[in-house]
Design a protein around this motif. Structure first.
Motif, short mmCIF file in Angstrom:
data_model
loop_
_atom_site.label_atom_id
_atom_site.label_comp_id
_atom_site.label_asym_id
_atom_site.label_seq_id
_atom_site.Cartn_x
_atom_site.Cartn_y
_atom_site.Cartn_z
N ARG A 29 0.83 -1.21 0.00
CA ARG A 29 0.00 0.00 0.00
C ARG A 29 0.86 1.25 0.00
O ARG A 29 0.58 2.22 -0.72
N LEU A 30 1.93 1.24 0.80
CA LEU A 30 2.80 2.40 0.89
C LEU A 30 3.53 2.67 -0.43
O LEU A 30 3.89 3.80 -0.73
N ARG A 31 3.74 1.62 -1.21
CA ARG A 31 4.37 1.81 -2.51
C ARG A 31 3.36 2.22 -3.57
O ARG A 31 3.73 2.86 -4.57
N GLN B 165 11.93 5.78 -1.21
CA GLN B 165 10.54 6.18 -1.44
C GLN B 165 10.10 7.21 -0.39
O GLN B 165 9.34 8.13 -0.70
N ALA B 166 10.61 7.06 0.85
CA ALA B 166 10.23 8.00 1.91
C ALA B 166 10.67 9.41 1.58
O ALA B 166 9.89 10.37 1.71
N GLY C 124 12.26 2.91 14.47
CA GLY C 124 10.83 2.67 14.40
C GLY C 124 10.40 1.21 14.34
O GLY C 124 9.45 0.82 15.04
N PRO C 125 11.05 0.35 13.51
CA PRO C 125 10.59 -1.05 13.42
C PRO C 125 10.64 -1.78 14.75
O PRO C 125 9.86 -2.71 14.98
N GLY D 255 5.45 6.33 7.09
CA GLY D 255 5.20 4.90 7.00
C GLY D 255 6.25 4.19 6.17
O GLY D 255 6.67 3.07 6.50
N GLN D 256 6.69 4.82 5.08
CA GLN D 256 7.71 4.20 4.24
C GLN D 256 9.04 4.10 4.98
O GLN D 256 9.76 3.11 4.84
N ALA D 257 9.36 5.11 5.79
CA ALA D 257 10.58 5.05 6.59
C ALA D 257 10.50 3.93 7.61
O ALA D 257 11.49 3.23 7.88
N LYS D 258 9.31 3.73 8.18
CA LYS D 258 9.14 2.64 9.15
C LYS D 258 9.41 1.29 8.50
O LYS D 258 9.90 0.36 9.16
N CYS D 259 9.09 1.17 7.20
CA CYS D 259 9.38 -0.07 6.46
C CYS D 259 10.79 -0.06 5.89
O CYS D 259 11.16 -0.95 5.12
#
Length: 352
Positions: free
Chosen positions: A214-216, A262-263, A298-299, A253-257
């Protein structure tokens, strides 16, 4: 009615039954099989022998629900159609009620109804999908999606203006389709009754994989919406601000992943879109350290993610609404599931 399916033979029987039990007799049920390996094909051929309104088509190569839906549009012969997932159900009066609203106002582009959640049988939950209140475009941009996939009955002419389902998106194709349609600012008719029943499933889910996909997908969807609005000269400051906020918090959210490339791309989009100098300055100086902190900690320490979000909000960068929305009772939106309303489900046709 266009029903994409893949290896859901048991649940598909309930779904097809709810379609063939519609009180409007002028319909066809197109089941588009995305290469099932169970007995879906045998069952559909058996059902079609007893009811010619059911048309089964099997895709030659697996392409996902969006390709199945597009193939269904190509095969459909009617002036209206609805997209129904193969585990969801319809109230017997759904199509008749929506067609009646189209006949009352031929200028409408689509007619939507309320959606109720259920687990095993309609009525075992009293939760609604969301409120159907406008403004629809602003709500979709804010991630406050007013309706579910099966709620609209689309007028073919309007759907062709929107264009086919995006087959390049791995997830969130329904959000993309609804947002692209909202960018055209259609005339929408609404029915307050819950005429769609959205099945919730128990058991393990691939949550992490789904979130990453979803984030992508969302940056591409938002970029497409921005281009569409600019092309129509309807990108108001409010709408631009909503896209900016979505982009900024997508970056978190992208940084968390740990997808930092992308972030920072999403963060850059927010800098370009924020209308006020103050918000751009906040995003400029707060964004990079926040993204790096989230990626590093974050993770394993969720509190870091939530603290950085809260700091951004306190400094003046409002966050978009979460999706799915907070739980809303059907009674709150004028769609109570009374025994008389649910009674037709007990009288639906039987499929062998």
């Amino acid at each position: 009615m266009i029903v994409p399916t893949y290896n859901r033979a048991a649940l598909l029987a309930e779904t097809v039954r709810s379609v063939l039990s519609q009180t409007d007799p002028h319909l066809e049920c197109l089941v588009i099989d995305d290469g099932s390996t169970d007995d879906t094909e045998a069952r559909c051929h058996r059902w079609a022998e007893t009811d010619p309104r059911l048309i089964y088509h099997r895709l030659e190569t697996k392409g996902g629900a969006q390709r199945a839906r597009n193939r269904g549009v190509e095969l459909a012969r009617g002036d209206y159609f609805c997209f129904l997932d193969s585990d969801d159900l319809l109230h017997p009066d759904k199509i008749r009620r929506q067609i009646a609203l189209f006949e009352q106002d031929p200028s409408l582009d689509l007619v939507v109804c309320q959606t109720a959640y259920f687990h095993r049988t309609p009525g075992d939950s009293n939760l609604a999908f969301n409120r159907l209140d406008p403004p629809y475009l602003e709500r979709f941009l804010a991630n406050d999606n007013p309706w579910a996939t099966a709620a609209p009955l689309w007028k073919r002419a309007f759907f062709e203006r929107v264009g086919p389902w995006d087959e390049t998106l791995p997830v969130e194709q329904d959000y993309d389709q609804n947002l692209r349609s909202a960018c055209l600012e259609p005339r929408v008719g609404t029915l307050p009754e819950a005429l769609v029943f959205y099945r919730t499933h128990e058991g393990p889910r691939l949550v992490d994989v789904s979130i990453q996909l979803r984030l992508r997908s969302h940056p591409k969807i938002l970029s497409s919406a921005e281009r569409a609005l600019r092309g129509r000269d309807t990108l108001t400051p409010q709408r631009q601000e909503l896209i900016a906020a979505r982009s900024y918090y997508l970056a978190y959210g992208q940084a968390k992943c740990r997808d930092l490339l992308q972030a920072f791309s999403s963060w850059g989009a927010s800098l370009r879109l924020y209308g006020s100098v103050r918000k751009r300055v906040i995003a400029l100086f707060l964004g990079p350290p926040s993204l790096l902190a989230i990626a590093l900690f974050g993770p394993h320490r969720p509190k870091v993610f939530w603290v950085t979000r809260r700091v951004a909000q306190r400094l003046g960068l409002p966050a978009p609404r979460k999706n799915p929305p907070p739980q809303i009772r059907l009674e709150e939106v004028g769609a109570p599931l009374t025994p008389s309303f649910l009674a037709p489900f007990e009288e639906q046709i039987k499929l062998v």
